[in-house]
Write an enzyme that holds these catalytic residues in place. Structure first.
Site, short mmCIF file in Angstrom:
data_model
loop_
_atom_site.label_atom_id
_atom_site.label_comp_id
_atom_site.label_asym_id
_atom_site.label_seq_id
_atom_site.Cartn_x
_atom_site.Cartn_y
_atom_site.Cartn_z
N GLN A 140 8.43 -2.65 -2.71
CA GLN A 140 8.83 -3.13 -4.04
C GLN A 140 9.20 -1.99 -4.98
OE1 GLN A 140 9.29 -6.30 -4.90
NE2 GLN A 140 8.40 -7.29 -3.11
N LYS A 155 15.67 -5.44 -0.01
CA LYS A 155 15.15 -5.63 -1.37
C LYS A 155 15.84 -4.69 -2.35
CE LYS A 155 10.49 -6.85 0.20
NZ LYS A 155 10.48 -8.31 0.13
N HIS A 187 0.20 -6.63 0.70
CA HIS A 187 0.99 -7.64 1.42
C HIS A 187 0.45 -7.72 2.85
CE1 HIS A 187 4.59 -9.18 3.52
NE2 HIS A 187 4.99 -9.63 2.35
N ASP A 215 3.21 1.77 0.89
CA ASP A 215 4.11 0.64 1.08
C ASP A 215 5.01 0.58 -0.16
OD1 ASP A 215 5.38 -1.77 1.01
OD2 ASP A 215 3.65 -2.98 1.57
N CYS A 232 2.44 -13.93 0.80
CA CYS A 232 1.96 -13.07 1.89
C CYS A 232 0.90 -12.11 1.38
CB CYS A 232 3.11 -12.30 2.55
SG CYS A 232 4.38 -13.35 3.22
#
Ligand code: C6P
Length: 414
Positions: free
Chosen positions: A212, A235, A132, A209, A373
């Site tokens: 998600q 999220k 991302h 990261d 993104c």
């Protein structure tokens, strides 16, 4: 089917879960809302909304500095959230949990604090082609400002990482590998434990990261052994503007503050300032207190369902969707990793993803379309953009059926 799977499935009651999300019970363009844009942000259950409003209704005050009852309640709620996050990702200590505005700020914090202290011209930061922009641009800024070199692990045609290229890409100049745990486009779950093991053999730090992954599967930072991990509350059924940076305590100790101001100091004189201890030296100014109350509510909510149950339900739902999508004429799905999350990116032949998103919106279905993104990934895939459906705990098999029916209608319509 083994008994543990049967037990899990019987625990997961999607209709009961839906009752906690009143926003889902509405019509959009005169059609029942089907919300499939969960990779962008999830909806919030009543329990989270109440946790936030209860802070404003009962405990609103600033944290850490007040000597009155409301300030104590606010501080207790804020710090209680840190305890919950610590246990949610199995961090060894609350001192290693820094609250931020989200994944983007967490990664920028690492780049600007750790990066500026430890990286010098010519040092290399290794990313992947599926990152991302949040995990690319902060490193590009350092490339411009101090001359670091940014490299990318390529992807295979099935949307997995080409880890065979690691040996070639890692050099004595590699100081950090920063990689997404779960792609927001391809859904791929990357073998981060393997990457971390490989990196640590050469004393390379690893940032994960987890924007998600944390909402979608159990994540254990000690088992993973990552040096940094970033995620966002919004999220995972929590509020926006709230996020987390986990970092190993010894690394955080050595990192200088990123923002300066109130809350993060030990003392200030006209000659200079000294910093508070961990994690407060990274939390300058009045923090997002309501956000912490909300994130606590979100963690309680997800833990009650169980992250294993969440992952297993969503895996079944996603595979069901992919099987059906593959039968839609002109369908191209990007990413075929076996180990995957619920983001499914696709294009329908001859239909621009924006047109498809608009058509589905007219039918009450919310998806995302564009580059997500992740423009370097779009370049690798050879497309300008894709449509993307992403599922969460309140989506049903019936909703997937309607989504597929509308995709078929779209191919007729265009
Ligand atoms: N992806 C999506 O629709 P923030 O905005 O800081 O909460 O999260 C940024 C981010 C970082 N990494 C990954 C893997 C992400 O998916 C995201 C957010 C959203 O895919 C919005 S672009």
């Amino acid at each position: 089917m083994n008994t543990s799977v049967i037990e899990k499935e019987s625990i997961f009651d999607v209709e009961k879960i839906r009752q906690d999300f009143p926003i889902l019970d509405q019509q959009v363009h005169n059609k029942p809302l089907i919300y499939l844009d969960n990779g962008a942000t999830t909806q919030k259950p009543t329990q989270v909304i109440e946790a936030i409003s209860s802070y404003y209704l009962n405990s609103n005050a600033n944290v850490h500095r007040g000597l009155h009852e409301l300030a104590e309640r606010a501080t207790e709620g804020y710090e209680n959230c840190r305890k919950k996050v610590t246990s949610f990702i199995n961090a060894p200590s609350e001192r290693s949990i820094v609250f931020t505005r989200g994944t983007t700020e967490s990664i920028n914090l690492v780049a600007n604090s750790w990066g500026r202290k430890y990286l010098k011209e010519g040092d290399e930061v290794l990313l992947t082609e599926m990152e991302h922009h949040s995990n690319i641009v902060p490193w590009h800024l350092l490339a411009e400002q101090i001359g670091i070199v940014v490299k990318f692990i390529p992807i295979n045609s099935d949307g997995t990482l080409d880890l065979d290229s690691l040996d070639e890409l890692i050099s004595t100049k590699t100081k950090l590998i920063s990689v997404t745990h779960m792609s927001n486009v391809l859904g791929t779950i990357n073998p981060v434990k393997k990457i971390i093991e490989r990196a640590h053999q050469q004393n390379i730090k690893v940032l994960i990261d987890a924007a998600q992954s944390v909402p979608n599967m159990p994540v254990d930072v000690q088992n993973m052994d990552c040096d940094f991990l970033a995620f966002s509350s919004h999220k995972m059924v929590g509020p926006t503007g709230m996020g987390v940076l986990f970092a190993k305590e010894d690394i955080l100790e050595e990192m200088p503050p990123f923002f300066g101001g109130g809350e993060m100091i030990s003392s200030v004189t006209k000659a200079g300032s000294s910093w508070a201890g961990l994690p407060y030296k990274f939390e300058a100014g009045t923090p997002n207190i309501a956000g912490a109350f909300g994130l606590s509510g979100a963690i309680d909510y997800l833990e009650k369902i169980g992250m294993d149950n969440i992952q297993s339900y969503k895996t079944r739902l996603t595979h069901y969707a992919i099987d059906a999508m593959q039968r839609v004429p002109g369908m191209q799905i990007y990413g075929k990793a076996r180990d995957r999350g619920s983001a499914v990116s696709f294009n329908l032949e001859g239909i621009h993803p924006f047109d498809l998103a608009q058509f589905l919106d007219q039918n009450g279905i919310a998806i995302r379309a564009g580059h997500h993104c992740a423009q370097p990934l779009m370049e690798s895939l050879g497309v300008n953009g894709t449509a993307r459906a992403s599922f969460y705990i309140y989506n049903t098999f019936q909703e997937v059926d309607i989504f597929i029916e509308k995709l078929k209608k779209a191919t007729d319509f265009f």
